[in-house]
Design a protein around this motif. Structure first.
Motif, short mmCIF file in Angstrom:
data_model
loop_
_atom_site.label_atom_id
_atom_site.label_comp_id
_atom_site.label_asym_id
_atom_site.label_seq_id
_atom_site.Cartn_x
_atom_site.Cartn_y
_atom_site.Cartn_z
N ALA A 278 35.86 4.19 75.06
CA ALA A 278 36.72 3.62 73.89
C ALA A 278 38.19 3.55 74.43
O ALA A 278 39.19 2.21 74.43
CB ALA A 278 36.04 3.59 72.84
N GLY A 279 38.78 4.42 74.12
CA GLY A 279 39.91 5.33 73.94
C GLY A 279 40.73 4.65 75.42
O GLY A 279 42.18 4.30 75.36
N LEU B 139 32.56 0.45 71.32
CA LEU B 139 31.96 1.61 70.86
C LEU B 139 30.91 1.41 69.91
O LEU B 139 29.54 1.84 69.87
CB LEU B 139 32.70 2.59 70.85
CG LEU B 139 33.26 3.37 69.78
CD1 LEU B 139 32.68 3.20 68.27
CD2 LEU B 139 34.23 4.80 69.20
N HIS C 180 41.30 0.83 76.19
CA HIS C 180 42.18 0.25 74.78
C HIS C 180 43.36 0.64 75.96
O HIS C 180 44.31 0.11 76.08
CB HIS C 180 42.20 0.80 74.19
CG HIS C 180 41.46 -0.22 72.42
ND1 HIS C 180 42.23 -0.87 71.95
CD2 HIS C 180 40.69 0.03 72.76
CE1 HIS C 180 41.69 -1.52 71.71
NE2 HIS C 180 40.40 -0.93 71.39
N TYR D 39 33.56 7.41 72.32
CA TYR D 39 34.73 7.34 71.37
C TYR D 39 36.02 8.24 73.47
O TYR D 39 36.76 6.99 72.71
CB TYR D 39 35.41 8.82 70.72
CG TYR D 39 36.62 8.64 69.96
CD1 TYR D 39 37.62 7.71 69.44
CD2 TYR D 39 37.42 9.61 70.89
CE1 TYR D 39 38.87 8.03 69.19
CE2 TYR D 39 39.09 10.21 70.71
CZ TYR D 39 39.85 8.89 69.50
OH TYR D 39 40.67 8.80 68.94
N GLU E 231 31.69 -4.78 62.37
CA GLU E 231 32.14 -6.12 62.18
C GLU E 231 32.13 -6.63 64.25
O GLU E 231 31.66 -7.52 64.21
CB GLU E 231 34.12 -6.53 62.51
CG GLU E 231 33.96 -6.79 60.71
CD GLU E 231 35.60 -6.19 60.63
OE1 GLU E 231 36.30 -6.11 61.96
OE2 GLU E 231 36.75 -5.55 59.99
N LEU F 113 34.42 -1.38 61.28
CA LEU F 113 34.93 -1.20 62.29
C LEU F 113 33.33 -1.70 63.34
O LEU F 113 33.80 -2.98 63.98
CB LEU F 113 35.96 -0.42 62.83
CG LEU F 113 36.12 -0.11 64.13
CD1 LEU F 113 37.11 -1.68 64.22
CD2 LEU F 113 36.99 0.95 64.68
N MET F 114 32.82 -0.57 62.73
CA MET F 114 31.45 -0.98 64.09
C MET F 114 30.59 -2.19 63.22
O MET F 114 30.30 -2.42 64.36
CB MET F 114 30.78 0.49 64.35
CG MET F 114 31.24 1.13 65.25
SD MET F 114 31.01 3.25 65.32
CE MET F 114 29.12 3.25 64.75
N ALA G 245 33.88 4.83 60.32
CA ALA G 245 33.99 3.15 61.43
C ALA G 245 32.87 2.37 61.07
O ALA G 245 32.57 1.73 62.05
CB ALA G 245 33.87 4.00 62.84
N GLN H 207 38.03 -4.26 69.09
CA GLN H 207 38.75 -3.96 68.75
C GLN H 207 38.40 -2.12 68.53
O GLN H 207 39.18 -1.61 68.37
CB GLN H 207 38.88 -3.99 66.82
CG GLN H 207 39.71 -4.28 66.13
CD GLN H 207 40.98 -4.91 66.79
OE1 GLN H 207 41.29 -5.64 66.58
NE2 GLN H 207 42.45 -4.21 66.05
N ASP H 208 37.00 -2.12 68.84
CA ASP H 208 36.49 -0.62 68.29
C ASP H 208 36.90 -0.54 69.77
O ASP H 208 35.36 0.59 70.20
CB ASP H 208 35.44 -1.10 67.89
CG ASP H 208 33.67 -1.25 68.09
OD1 ASP H 208 34.55 -2.25 69.66
OD2 ASP H 208 32.93 -1.70 68.37
#
Lengths: 406, 522
Positions: B460-461, B476, B464, B457, B518, B515-516, B512, B472-473
């Motif tokens: 991933a943050g 992760l 971004h 996490y 997709e 999201l994950m 998630a 988008q994720d």
């Protein structure tokens, strides 16, 4: 001799202890660890799947904890929970049509039934534009990551902002709890609000990581809103998750105030008695064993993660207190599906119980007359996909207490 | 479509291919290496971490044994930063063939593989967790070698020497003109660009894919694929490489690597070079044999499994299913001589320990074709480490806990592997498009006990915040799925609890699933 001995101090165990103690029972809680509330969002998930539970409950397999407990008991359990938390000045609110759609730290939407005020104010139905705030030096919440997906989901995100936290401890590994302790101090709140206010000028609403105090959380949250002159909402972070810890703290304090005795940090070993009754549990503490005799025992020890179930490479699954029969697959190769997102068979392992939450043997009869089990230790639910974990915890604890106290 | 030309094209960026390219650079040959994935994504990265002393093969494969012994000494000279000189122990356990140690000792002496017998009591003093029933023990020059680091150093040296290494570039087609391979069509997986790369000579150094690549030129080569699985235990149970003194068999090797101990390996025949699954029986077998060497093994937590696919040359009479019995030595095929197709040389087999010697042998053929007379210099030229600081734990700790602490201590993103935020940001910027799994190989992100439950996490943050174009994720979903895959065969006890924790955090707390899902579908 205690009338009810609860093993486990998570949501299930503490809630059961409070219910029983408020009805006048003498209650002891014995716990090896602290439960898993610190891993949770601190909300009450009841049922996120479609169609709604009221329509589905009669079609669930009769081994599902909701089917065993029934809808009426669920409503009564939720009402009791909301009353307890309201009295503790940490009120939970329900959304319109019983579901709240709350933003997560990943920018997804968490569907839940009840949330504490500070989280509930993030409900998707509120169309007021908001800014997502990150806190300087805090590594467990990233507004840019969340904003990217929330925008796509149609939420009115206006942008992100980084807020410094004066007085925050400079650490290599700061956690949400370190910040929450800071917000518990009135002087810190005053200082932080003074620094934040100009940085939030022009914002209509602000979403921020859930760190606004651990102790008097509602009061802290309301005070910060007032000082900033803005509606706020909190988003749970990577564990330790402050909203989960707030709930744990409130339940623990309510239990202690109601006269519950809590014995922590000790593993319990069940003691069978004459015929089909249990006598209590033995705990190992400070170099000696101590026997706790009880009129009834409630197991709220959790599943694999909680430690209520122990798994070994030979395909065995052991219930850790009374070595009760566990519903499981004896072939280890079938426990786990290849994709992380798949439903996982091992998460359905657990105890089968009757309508009074008494564990059943493989022949379908109760193992002991005065032994009960509740929460994630019970078999038969897919808690992640159903979004049912806390609802099951509350209603099965409720039913077990009803059965014990009659 | 872009066109480019080079003298030498090397397909495959494992230790063999990079070793060849480095050798070529030192002889003044223009070279391009094309690798379909990231450094260490293939067999070179999927290994047990052992720098062979040669002792393992003195009876079954004396040629390999001698080569290992020589190259062991060479690598200690040219790439000391990649090696932890643990030394090795060969132990005979109760029930092992009683005549083996003496036969083995004689063979070691004949082949100049240095070994020395010590008292079992002395071995137990050095390694107290070993089986106290051991009957005979020998010391060897085995050691631990970090192949990720070796591949990084080779790549850096090649680039500094004027060569090119193209990562995440896929070979689409070999261009064959009048019985001669004259180049290749390549697609960049970074931006989709198509490239025609003309080459005077092409080397197929693609390990388990060598058969598939040769087929692009219409050539069949007899390769048997043997999959070897390994289990890392979440504690460094021993500080010395430990081998069983008996005929090589499944699961009789333990290598201390950083904070963990790696138990391996198995040998299973597979058809697909990408088949890096590990099955439950392999784990059971490795842990059972491991417990014969370290009886307390069942009390420790297995952390992770992985598997690599060995390409082995299969002489026509050999049984393809019995890969353990096939020789470990490498094979070089000059397709001009063998198949009448000019401009293509294949090399496969061998050990990571002998990668340099394999490259030297392959370069003899290459130089003959290119009319180059410069001598091989790789045995005496130290590899360059570049600016990269390699991730030994003491090194990490020294940077995270400096003598004079800075006012703002560096934020630790991965507690298990002590990764500071600055290192992560630099690694993220170096990988385009973003693949957290590539960052993992660079920094060891997510390789510790929590298997990325927390740092995925955070990474991933930070992706971004650091990069302009990010899934988008934050990558992760794919990263966690890869972690899940490697712990799934170990799903019991504390590892199963860890797996449930990962699901609770990402699927309950962070909701998630969609999201994950997709991102994984893309």
């Amino acid at each position: 001799m205690t009338s009810l001995l609860v093993v486990g101090a998570g949501l299930t165990g503490l809630f059961a202890a409070v219910l029983a103690a408020r009805r006048g029972a003498s209650v002891t809680v014995v716990a090896r660890g602290r439960g898993n509330l610190e891993l949770s969002h601190g909300c009450i998930d009841v049922w996120k799947a479609d169609p709604p539970l009221a329509q589905t409950i009669n079609h669930l397999p009769d081994t599902h904890p909701y089917a065993l407990a029934g809808f009426e008991a669920l409503e009564a359990a939720l009402a009791a929970f909301c009353q307890i938390t309201t009295e503790a000045d940490y009120p939970f609110t329900a959304g319109p049509e019983d579901s709240l759609l709350l933003p997560t730290a990943l920018g997804t939407i968490h569907v839940t039934a009840y949330a504490p005020l500070s989280l509930a104010q993030g409900h998707m139905a509120d169309k007021t534009p908001f800014v997502l705030a990150g806190l300087s030096g805090f590594r467990d919440f990233y507004p840019a990551l969340a904003a990217s997906s929330l925008k796509r989901a149609g939420l009115p995100v206006e942008g992100t902002v980084e807020l410094p936290v004066p007085g925050a401890p400079l650490r290599r590994d700061g956690y949400a709890t370190d910040l929450a302790y800071l917000f518990d101090r009135p002087a810190s709140r005053q200082q932080i609000a003074r620094v934040w206010k100009p940085l939030l000028a022009g914002a209509k609403r602000v979403g921020l990581p859930a760190v606004l105090g651990l102790r008097q959380s509602s009061a802290v949250f309301l005070e910060m809103q007032e000082r900033l002159g803005l509606p706020l909402f909190e988003i749970p972070t990577l564990p330790p998750s402050v909203p989960g810890l707030r709930l744990e703290r409130i339940l623990r304090r309510t239990a202690l105030n109601a006269g519950v005795q809590i014995v922590e940090g000790v593993p319990a070993v069940g003691q069978a008695g004459e015929g089909s009754r249990v006598r209590g549990v033995v705990v190992e503490s400070a170099g000696r064993s101590r026997f706790h005799e009880a009129g009834a025992v409630l197991l709220a020890t959790g599943d694999v993660l909680g430690g209520g179930l122990e798994t070994t490479p030979d395909g065995r699954v052991r219930e850790t207190v009374f070595d009760l029969p566990v519903l499981h697959d004896g072939d280890r190769a079938r426990w786990i599906n290849p994709a992380l997102l798949d439903e996982q068979p091992f998460e359905r392992f657990g105890l089968r119980v009757d309508r009074h939450m008494r564990p059943l043997g493989m022949d379908g009869t109760t193992v002991y007359d005065n032994l009960y089990a509740a929460g994630s230790l019970l078999a038969g639910a897919d808690r992640i996909n159903e979004g049912s974990r806390q609802g099951i915890a509350l209603v099965t604890a409720f039913c077990a207490v009803e059965a014990v106290l009659g | 479509m872009r066109k480019q030309s080079t003298q030498l094209l090397v397909i495959g960026g494992g230790a063999t291919g990079l070793g060849i390219a480095w050798d070529a650079c030192l002889r003044g040959i223009r070279v391009v290496v094309v690798e379909q994935g990231d450094l260490g994504q293939g067999t070179s990265g999927r290994y047990h971490g052992l720098l062979h002393s040669g002792a393992r093969y003195v009876i079954s494969d004396p040629v390999s044994a001698q080569e290992c012994a020589l190259e062991n000494a060479v690598l200690r000279r040219i790439a000391p930063a990649t090696i932890e000189d643990t030394g090795g122990l060969y132990m005979a356990c109760p029930g092992d063939p009683a005549d083996w140690p003496d036969r083995w000792l004689t063979a070691c002496r004949q082949l100049d593989v240095p070994v020395e017998e010590i008292e079992p009591a002395e071995a137990l003093r050095r390694e107290p967790l070993l089986n106290p029933q051991i009957e005979r023990v020998f010391t060897t020059r085995d050691a631990a070698l970090d192949s990720f680091d070796l591949l990084h150093m080779l790549t850096h040296s090649i680039r500094a020497g004027g060569g090119q290494v193209w990562l995440r570039h896929r070979l689409d087609r070999l261009i064959v003109d009048n019985h001669r391979v004259v180049g290749a069509e390549i697609t960049s997986l970074n931006d989709g660009e198509k490239i025609i790369l003309e080459a005077d000579l092409t080397v197929n150094a693609t390990g388990p894919w060598a058969g598939l690549v040769a087929r692009l030129a219409g050539i069949e080569i007899p390769i048997a694929l043997g999959r070897g699985s390994m289990v890392a235990v979440a504690a460094r149970l021993i500080h010395t490489v430990v081998n069983r003194c008996r005929p090589p068999a499944d699961g009789d090797l333990i290598v201390p690597v950083g904070t963990v101990a790696v138990f391996g390996t198995t040998d299973t025949h597979v058809e697909d070079p990408a088949d890096t699954r590990t099955e439950a029986w392999e784990v059971d077998k490795i842990l059972k044999t491991g417990a014969e060497m370290i009886p307390s093994l069942p009390q420790h937590r297995p952390l992770r499994v992985w598997a690599g696919v060995r390409p082995l040359y299969r002489p026509e009479q050999a049984d393809a299913e019995q890969t353990r019995a096939l020789p470990r030595a490498h094979t070089i095929l000059d397709h001009a001589e063998r198949d009448g197709i000019d401009g293509l040389v294949s090399i496969f087999g061998g050990k990571l320990t002998t990668y340099r010697l394999m490259a030297e042998h392959a370069m003899k053929v290459v130089c003959r074709h290119l009319n180059v007379t410069a001598p091989c210099r790789t045995a005496d030229t130290p590899l360059e480490s570049g600016a990269k600081s390699y991730h030994t734990l003491p090194g990490r700790l020294a940077r995270v806990e400096p003598q004079a602490p800075p006012e703002t201590p560096p934020q630790i993103i991965c507690e298990c592997e002590l990764i500071p935020r600055g290192d992560l940001e630099a690694a993220l910027r170096a990988v385009t498009p973003l693949e957290l799994d590539d960052v993992r190989r660079d920094l060891r992100l997510g390789m510790g006990p929590c298997q990325a439950s927390f740092c995925a996490y955070r990474a991933a943050g930070i992706a971004h915040e650091t990069l302009s174009s990010v899934p988008q994720d934050g990558g992760l979903g794919g990263f966690l799925q890869e972690r899940w895959r490697g712990i799934r065969p170990l799903g019991w006890g504390h590892t199963l609890r860890q797996m449930e924790l990962m699901r609770r955090v990402y699927l309950e707390l962070f909701a998630a699933q969609d999201l994950m899902g997709e991102e994984a579908a893309q």
